[in-house]
Scaffold this active site. Structure first.
Site, PDB file in Angstrom:
ATOM      1  N   LYS A  95      -5.790   5.954  13.886  1.00  0.00           N
ATOM      2  CA  LYS A  95      -4.487   5.696  13.255  1.00  0.00           C
ATOM      3  C   LYS A  95      -3.514   6.773  13.712  1.00  0.00           C
ATOM      4  O   LYS A  95      -3.885   7.956  13.764  1.00  0.00           O
ATOM      5  CB  LYS A  95      -4.671   5.754  11.737  1.00  0.00           C
ATOM      6  CG  LYS A  95      -3.469   5.367  10.900  1.00  0.00           C
ATOM      7  CD  LYS A  95      -3.839   5.440   9.409  1.00  0.00           C
ATOM      8  CE  LYS A  95      -2.750   5.003   8.469  1.00  0.00           C
ATOM      9  NZ  LYS A  95      -3.147   5.081   7.052  1.00  0.00           N
ATOM     10  N   SER A 171      -1.707   0.920   4.695  1.00  0.00           N
ATOM     11  CA  SER A 171      -1.001   1.271   5.902  1.00  0.00           C
ATOM     12  C   SER A 171      -1.864   1.326   7.156  1.00  0.00           C
ATOM     13  O   SER A 171      -1.336   1.355   8.265  1.00  0.00           O
ATOM     14  CB  SER A 171      -0.331   2.630   5.709  1.00  0.00           C
ATOM     15  OG  SER A 171      -1.305   3.637   5.479  1.00  0.00           O
ATOM     16  N   SER A 195      -4.944   2.644   1.449  1.00  0.00           N
ATOM     17  CA  SER A 195      -4.587   2.295   2.832  1.00  0.00           C
ATOM     18  C   SER A 195      -5.730   2.063   3.795  1.00  0.00           C
ATOM     19  O   SER A 195      -5.494   1.566   4.893  1.00  0.00           O
ATOM     20  CB  SER A 195      -3.670   3.357   3.413  1.00  0.00           C
ATOM     21  OG  SER A 195      -2.353   3.046   3.088  1.00  0.00           O
TER      22      SER A 195
HETATM   23  N1  GLN Z   1       0.436   1.270  -0.215  1.00  0.00           N
HETATM   24  C1  GLN Z   1       0.468   2.597  -0.764  1.00  0.00           C
HETATM   25  C2  GLN Z   1       1.786   3.248  -0.498  1.00  0.00           C
HETATM   26  O1  GLN Z   1       2.642   2.640   0.057  1.00  0.00           O
HETATM   27  C3  GLN Z   1      -0.698   3.391  -0.252  1.00  0.00           C
HETATM   28  C4  GLN Z   1      -0.503   3.923   1.087  1.00  0.00           C
HETATM   29  C5  GLN Z   1      -1.621   4.776   1.531  1.00  0.00           C
HETATM   30  O2  GLN Z   1      -2.733   4.728   1.004  1.00  0.00           O
HETATM   31  N2  GLN Z   1      -1.325   5.617   2.484  1.00  0.00           N
HETATM   32  O3  GLN Z   1       1.993   4.376  -0.841  1.00  0.00           O
END
Ligand code: GLN
Length: 530
Positions: A95, A171, A195
């Protein structure tokens, strides 16, 4: 079956036995990338074409040169009779939130569009040491802010290999899309609120959020430092165990990386579930949210298919000898998202201060007379909507006059969320669970644009994953079936601190129990006809 479709453990075994070379494994992966990737994400993509809508677009940067050098080094080691690492020759992706020396490391943001990392993050370094071969850096929501991967500044955004009109989740959507489509057996992702687990559920792959501190955060571009957990995305549970073996453990460069000994996660994989106590909680079978107009707590049911998937998984595990404990109370689950809205924003507002155009990254080209103006323009130009919104909110809720009302309060609620987990795992308590079985997400993958733009709605995709980040406990998400629209349905197992081994063991038992299920034979849409 192509080499790129084998699991990591099968491929590594073939390479060790010299039946296949690491270079051949890499060639197979590069061919797959050629077939399904389409365009890599970029800042100047222009319009998305109908052709783009059929492809995966998992990558921001492909690192073919690095991959070739690493694959050749593995083959040379094997030829010289040296023992290569446990992941020798296995292609993987990273990532683009991890620093990897010499590679563009963007965090999905324009503000890092010219940033070449001068050092390598610990989890990536450990994958290299284990012999894995890095084929590229994959796309993500900007600074990991999102649940769909649509917010990346680098477009086209990744698409779901099971149905490219749907998002891969986020994400870590580039990670899960790449793994599902055969572009690398493993991907390294990060999970701050879900994420890794949420996109793994959307893409029908395995996603593991280790216990906080189990895997070093050194070299990660930080979002919420008290919540961030790097972890693996794989196609099966055994590969997740192998990947965790490689990346877990203390790190003198990260003082929050714990010194708790790392077991061999593959050793107990096949131990079965006989006698394990696995809980089901009604608090994970509905969406609960605050109605902002009335201030009342409201409820919505989750997808029927997902609910049935979890119930069927519980039946399978029970047939294999697990004891299913129903009606386990997790009363603070409903506060997970609001609490996350406050804590993650405060932490990210602080972490994003370092992007100011001085030391690295984008700097405004507009002539300015003073430093403040340079900061202001650089940040206005470099950050997208999500980081901007989150910085504003984080500054607000931690400001001296509001901190007690919001931030301090959120920290208290966070400890209540933790107390839910303490109670269910307490060896002298009423439940004495080894794990909690829940849906990973309330719905299967949603369409492009369906939820994007509505920050609140978007966050509710994480209602079932976010409490594990607050509590620090590990979580494993895995495929539990296919919907009638042929979209993956995700299951989640939550466990005790540093007890990833039990989650992997239960996950493996579920794989064995469903080996012959019809949905296990199905392939993502983008792979059909290949
Ligand atoms: N969807 C969550 C956010 O937008 C989690 C994102 C993540 O785990 N990095 O913060």
């Amino acid at each position: 079956m192509e080499l790129c479709d084998l699991s990591a453990y099968e491929l590594a075994a073939l390479i060790r036995k010299r039946e296949v070379s690491a270079v051949e494994a890499l060639e197979s992966t590069l061919k797959r990338i050629e077939q399904v990737e389409g365009r890599n994400g970029s800042l100047d993509a222009g319009a998305i074409t109908p052709e783009d809508e059929k492809k995966v677009h998992a990558f921001i940067t492909q690192t073919e040169e690095i991959a070739r050098a690493q694959a050749e080094a593995v083959d040379q080691k094997i030829a010289a009779g040296e023992i290569p690492g446990p992941l020798a020759g296995v292609p993987y992706t990273v990532k683009d939130i991890f620093n990897v020396k010499g590679t563009l490391s963007t965090a999905g943001s324009k503000i890092l569009n010219n940033y070449t990392a001068p050092y390598t993050a610990t989890p990536v370094e450990r994958m290299q040491k284990a012999g894995a071969v890095m084929v590229g850096k994959v796309n993500l929501d900007e600074f990991t802010h999102g649940s769909s991967s649509e917010s990346s500044a680098y477009q086209p955004a990744p698409r779901n290999p099971w149905d490219p009109s749907k998002v891969p989740g986020g994400s870590s959507g580039g990670s899960t899309a790449a793994v599902a489509a055969g572009m690398g057996q493993i991907s390294l992702g990060t999970d701050t609120g879900g994420s890794i687990r949420q996109p793994a559920a959307f893409c029908g792959v395995v996603g593991l959020k280790p216990t906080y501190g189990r895997v070093s955060r050194y070299g990660l571009i930080a979002f919420g430092s008290s919540l961030d957990c790097p972890g693996p995305v794989t196609r099966n549970v055994t590969d997740a165990a192998l990947a965790l073996n490689a990346i877990a453990g203390r790190d003198p460069r990260d003082s929050t990386a714990v010194t708790v000994p790392v077991p061999d996660y593959t050793a107990t994989l096949e131990a079965g579930v006989k006698g394990l106590r696995i809980g089901l909680s009604p608090d994970f079978f509905k969406i609960q949210y605050f109605d902002h107009e009335t201030g009342e707590m409201k409820e919505e049911p989750i997808s029927d298919e997902i609910k049935r998937g979890v119930e069927e998984a519980a039946d399978r595990l029970s047939e294999m000898g697990a004891r299913i404990v129903e009606n386990v109370p997790m009363p603070h689950t409903k506060y997970g998202i609001p609490t996350y809205f406050v804590i993650s924003r405060v932490e990210v507002a602080s972490n994003l201060h370092r992007f100011d155009g001085v030391k690295y990254g984008h700097r405004t080209e507009v002539p300015v007379d003073d430093l403040r103006e340079m900061y202001r323009r650089t940040r206005a130009e470099g950050f997208g909507a999500q980081p901007k919104l989150r910085i504003l909110m984080g500054m607000y809720v931690s400001a001296a006059q509001y901190s007690e009302q919001y931030y301090q309060r959120a920290l208290k609620v966070r400890s209540l969320i933790r107390s839910d987990f303490d109670a269910i795992y307490d060896p002298d308590g009423d439940y004495r669970l080894d794990a909690l079985l829940t849906p990973a997400t309330p719905t299967p993958a949603f369409g492009f644009g369906d939820v994007y733009g509505d920050t609140v709605l978007m966050q509710y995709a994480d209602q079932f994953t976010v409490t594990a980040n607050h509590a620090g406990v590990p979580g494993l998400s895995l495929m539990g079936g296919l919907s009638k629209d042929r979209l993956p349905l995700g299951l989640q197992l939550l466990g005790r601190d540093y007890d990833e081994a039990t989650l992997l063991r239960i996950g493996r038992a579920f794989e064995i129990a469903t080996e012959d299920a019809a949905w296990r034979k199905e392939k993502p849409a983008v792979l059909q006809g290949l």
